[in-house]
Design a protein around this motif. Structure first.
Motif, PDB file in Angstrom:
ATOM      1  N   UNK A   1       2.559   1.948  16.814  1.00  0.00           N
ATOM      2  CA  UNK A   1       3.910   1.487  17.148  1.00  0.00           C
ATOM      3  C   UNK A   1       4.386   0.437  16.153  1.00  0.00           C
ATOM      4  N   UNK A   2       3.491  -0.481  15.762  1.00  0.00           N
ATOM      5  CA  UNK A   2       3.852  -1.529  14.801  1.00  0.00           C
ATOM      6  C   UNK A   2       4.197  -0.913  13.454  1.00  0.00           C
ATOM      7  N   UNK A   3       3.351   0.012  12.981  1.00  0.00           N
ATOM      8  CA  UNK A   3       3.591   0.649  11.688  1.00  0.00           C
ATOM      9  C   UNK A   3       4.871   1.463  11.677  1.00  0.00           C
ATOM     10  N   UNK A   4       5.112   2.191  12.765  1.00  0.00           N
ATOM     11  CA  UNK A   4       6.330   3.001  12.859  1.00  0.00           C
ATOM     12  C   UNK A   4       7.567   2.116  12.877  1.00  0.00           C
ATOM     13  N   UNK A   5       7.480   0.989  13.583  1.00  0.00           N
ATOM     14  CA  UNK A   5       8.603   0.053  13.629  1.00  0.00           C
ATOM     15  C   UNK A   5       8.870  -0.547  12.253  1.00  0.00           C
TER      16      UNK A   5
ATOM     17  N   UNK B   1       7.668  -9.654 -14.638  1.00  0.00           N
ATOM     18  CA  UNK B   1       8.202  -8.801 -13.565  1.00  0.00           C
ATOM     19  C   UNK B   1       7.490  -7.458 -13.442  1.00  0.00           C
ATOM     20  N   UNK B   2       7.169  -6.855 -14.566  1.00  0.00           N
ATOM     21  CA  UNK B   2       6.545  -5.533 -14.532  1.00  0.00           C
ATOM     22  C   UNK B   2       5.166  -5.603 -13.878  1.00  0.00           C
ATOM     23  N   UNK B   3       4.375  -6.601 -14.277  1.00  0.00           N
ATOM     24  CA  UNK B   3       3.020  -6.746 -13.721  1.00  0.00           C
ATOM     25  C   UNK B   3       3.085  -7.098 -12.238  1.00  0.00           C
ATOM     26  N   UNK B   4       3.983  -8.016 -11.895  1.00  0.00           N
ATOM     27  CA  UNK B   4       4.128  -8.427 -10.498  1.00  0.00           C
ATOM     28  C   UNK B   4       4.577  -7.242  -9.645  1.00  0.00           C
ATOM     29  N   UNK B   5       5.468  -6.420 -10.195  1.00  0.00           N
ATOM     30  CA  UNK B   5       5.974  -5.271  -9.450  1.00  0.00           C
ATOM     31  C   UNK B   5       4.870  -4.305  -9.056  1.00  0.00           C
ATOM     32  N   UNK B   6       3.872  -4.128  -9.934  1.00  0.00           N
ATOM     33  CA  UNK B   6       2.759  -3.220  -9.627  1.00  0.00           C
ATOM     34  C   UNK B   6       1.922  -3.771  -8.479  1.00  0.00           C
ATOM     35  N   UNK B   7       1.670  -5.097  -8.495  1.00  0.00           N
ATOM     36  CA  UNK B   7       0.900  -5.717  -7.412  1.00  0.00           C
ATOM     37  C   UNK B   7       1.662  -5.604  -6.092  1.00  0.00           C
TER      38      UNK B   7
ATOM     39  N   UNK C   1       0.558  -3.752  -2.735  1.00  0.00           N
ATOM     40  CA  UNK C   1       0.397  -4.522  -1.492  1.00  0.00           C
ATOM     41  C   UNK C   1       1.308  -3.995  -0.388  1.00  0.00           C
ATOM     42  N   UNK C   2       2.455  -3.430  -0.759  1.00  0.00           N
ATOM     43  CA  UNK C   2       3.331  -2.813   0.240  1.00  0.00           C
ATOM     44  C   UNK C   2       2.645  -1.615   0.895  1.00  0.00           C
ATOM     45  N   UNK C   3       1.882  -0.875   0.101  1.00  0.00           N
ATOM     46  CA  UNK C   3       1.120   0.245   0.647  1.00  0.00           C
ATOM     47  C   UNK C   3       0.097  -0.276   1.654  1.00  0.00           C
ATOM     48  N   UNK C   4      -0.625  -1.310   1.263  1.00  0.00           N
ATOM     49  CA  UNK C   4      -1.637  -1.906   2.145  1.00  0.00           C
ATOM     50  C   UNK C   4      -0.969  -2.520   3.373  1.00  0.00           C
ATOM     51  N   UNK C   5       0.251  -3.036   3.189  1.00  0.00           N
ATOM     52  CA  UNK C   5       0.968  -3.666   4.298  1.00  0.00           C
ATOM     53  C   UNK C   5       1.194  -2.732   5.474  1.00  0.00           C
TER      54      UNK C   5
ATOM     55  N   UNK D   1      -4.600  -1.224  -5.406  1.00  0.00           N
ATOM     56  CA  UNK D   1      -4.703  -0.737  -4.032  1.00  0.00           C
ATOM     57  C   UNK D   1      -6.138  -0.869  -3.541  1.00  0.00           C
ATOM     58  N   UNK D   2      -7.097  -0.499  -4.401  1.00  0.00           N
ATOM     59  CA  UNK D   2      -8.509  -0.588  -4.036  1.00  0.00           C
ATOM     60  C   UNK D   2      -8.918  -2.035  -3.765  1.00  0.00           C
ATOM     61  N   UNK D   3      -8.509  -2.943  -4.648  1.00  0.00           N
ATOM     62  CA  UNK D   3      -8.890  -4.345  -4.454  1.00  0.00           C
ATOM     63  C   UNK D   3      -8.192  -4.947  -3.236  1.00  0.00           C
ATOM     64  N   UNK D   4      -6.888  -4.720  -3.125  1.00  0.00           N
ATOM     65  CA  UNK D   4      -6.120  -5.317  -2.031  1.00  0.00           C
ATOM     66  C   UNK D   4      -6.478  -4.726  -0.666  1.00  0.00           C
ATOM     67  N   UNK D   5      -7.144  -3.585  -0.664  1.00  0.00           N
ATOM     68  CA  UNK D   5      -7.582  -3.027   0.620  1.00  0.00           C
ATOM     69  C   UNK D   5      -8.559  -3.969   1.319  1.00  0.00           C
ATOM     70  N   UNK D   6      -9.274  -4.786   0.535  1.00  0.00           N
ATOM     71  CA  UNK D   6     -10.205  -5.752   1.133  1.00  0.00           C
ATOM     72  C   UNK D   6      -9.474  -6.811   1.953  1.00  0.00           C
ATOM     73  N   UNK D   7      -8.168  -6.983   1.700  1.00  0.00           N
ATOM     74  CA  UNK D   7      -7.365  -7.943   2.469  1.00  0.00           C
ATOM     75  C   UNK D   7      -7.331  -7.554   3.948  1.00  0.00           C
TER      76      UNK D   7
END
Length: 422
Positions: free
Chosen positions: A226-230, A43-49, A53-57, A124-130
């Motif tokens: 608009x999408x991000x604000x929503x 859970x701890x490791x998954x929570x960090x990912x 990813x929520x930031x990148x989202x 965050x750096x790696x997932x930014x490539x998504x």
């Protein structure tokens, strides 16, 4: 009633059932992928990912600086296949370059921010490539819609989520949290490889388009805003409940009580996804648009009464399916159901019609005002009424944004002229 029957028939003729089915299946597959990751990763490791990813989202909508949004609206107004393909090539090239520079900016910024969790900056750096494959996947899906190939769009959604389950299962098992992060990146890449050839676009046959100017780019950027604000508007309740009540249990209760109401939004989303290109193509035909508006609102008014009636009669039973302790919050559940009806009847339609006439910035302004009202109201209502206060605020905001969108569209549509690109 004849008009309502025609509305439903048109939806079916545009492969709306495929989109509806794909939406349901995709939700289930996506949930399954999340569940599998939860079983395989501590859970701890998954929570960090997930935190990373929520930031990148929140940034993903800005991939390509929103040119995928411009592709959808302006592409629907084009008449020939050659023009639509040329616009796709333009958006593909310029959006990919823009996405690359956005990724570089995120990578640099991620190591300058003091995150509270270890290794967050690296994820965050790696997932930014998504952002890049997700942008490419977006324009691929939009191009299928522009070609009125909603079946291909639906198949793509299902294939993407099947590949997500496979990649998450294998890579999470082999590499734990790192594998999960890799799966989030390679899944859209593989999906693109499977479907890109189905577009049959020849780069040698592209033509120069005279409307890919500042207004074209501005439209996409404001659409992404608009999408991000929503998205943030839907997330703010959870954040404020946690902050104002300092009660993790209340956060969990609200999260799950709102699960069913917010899931119902896929009904409106399915119709808009199916019909957006069709009504944008005919946006200058006021008779067509007026008829579509009447039939849409009539249909979702009936649907809303049905949803509320079932929820009123069986609210406790529905909440019991989630957890027996949630049945005491049936009032909160019903308040959210009332709010959702405002989106189904008004916001889902008129927010997209504003986009169709090129006034997407109005959606951003409405969402921004709603966000401010949400924060102010919640600061008063949550301490006084708990999670019911958050529900009251959400219900009000849903109806407010819906009716505000409706009024703005009626005002602006009266002034709408026959200029093809604004």
């Amino acid at each position: 009633m004849k008009g309502l029957q025609q509305f439903i028939l048109n939806f079916l003729n545009r492969s709306g059932v495929y989109i509806f089915g794909a939406t349901i299946i995709s939700r289930l597959l996506s949930f399954s992928a999340s569940w599998i990751a939860l079983q395989l990763i501590p859970n701890k490791e998954l929570g960090i990912v997930l935190f990373a990813f929520n930031i990148i989202g929140f940034i993903i909508p800005f991939g390509g600086l929103g040119l995928h949004q411009s592709l959808l609206r302006y592409g629907a107004l084009l008449k020939t296949e050659e023009e639509k393909n040329s616009l796709f090539i333009y958006v593909l090239k310029n959006g990919t370059i823009s996405s690359f520079f956005l990724v570089l900016l995120i990578i640099i910024s991620s190591f300058l921010i003091p995150f509270q969790f270890v290794n967050t900056a690296y994820y965050v750096a790696f997932l930014s490539f998504v952002i890049i494959p997700q942008y490419l996947l977006s324009i691929l899906k939009i191009q299928f819609r522009l070609k009125h190939n909603n079946k291909a769009f639906s198949y793509l959604e299902i294939v993407y989520n099947i590949l997500l389950i496979i990649s998450v299962s294998i890579l999470s098992y082999l590499f734990n949290s790192k594998g999960y992060a890799i799966a989030l990146f390679i899944t859209p890449c593989l999906t693109i490889l499977f479907f890109i050839k189905k577009l049959n676009i020849h780069h040698s046959k592209k033509i120069v388009l005279n409307f890919t100017n500042l207004a074209f780019w501005k439209y996409g950027f404001f659409a992404s805003l608009a999408v991000s604000t929503t998205q943030f508007l839907f997330a703010i309740d959870i954040l404020l409940i946690g902050y104002l009540l300092n009660n993790a249990e209340a956060v969990t209760q609200y999260k799950y009580i709102s699960l069913i109401p917010f899931s119902l939004l896929l009904l409106s989303k399915t119709f808009i996804t199916t019909d957006f290109v069709a009504f944008t193509e005919k946006i200058y035909d006021k008779n067509y648009i007026n008829n579509y508006m009447k039939r849409y609102m009539l249909f979702f008014t009936f649907i809303s009464f049905g949803i509320y009636g079932i929820s009123f009669l069986f609210s406790k039973q529905l909440l019991f399916l989630l957890d027996a302790s949630f049945t005491q919050y049936s009032d909160t559940f019903l308040i959210l159901i009332v709010g959702i009806c405002g989106i189904l009847i008004f916001r889902g339609l008129y927010g997209n019609l504003l986009s169709s006439i090129g006034k997407v910035h109005i959606n951003y302004y409405i969402s921004s005002i709603a966000l401010l009202l949400n924060i102010i109201s919640n600061y008063y209502l949550i301490p006084k009424y708990g999670i019911k206060g958050a529900a009251l605020t959400s219900a009000f905001i849903m109806w407010f944004t819906g009716i505000f969108s409706y009024v703005w569209f009626l005002v602006l549509y009266k002034k709408f002229n026959d200029v093809a690109y604004t």
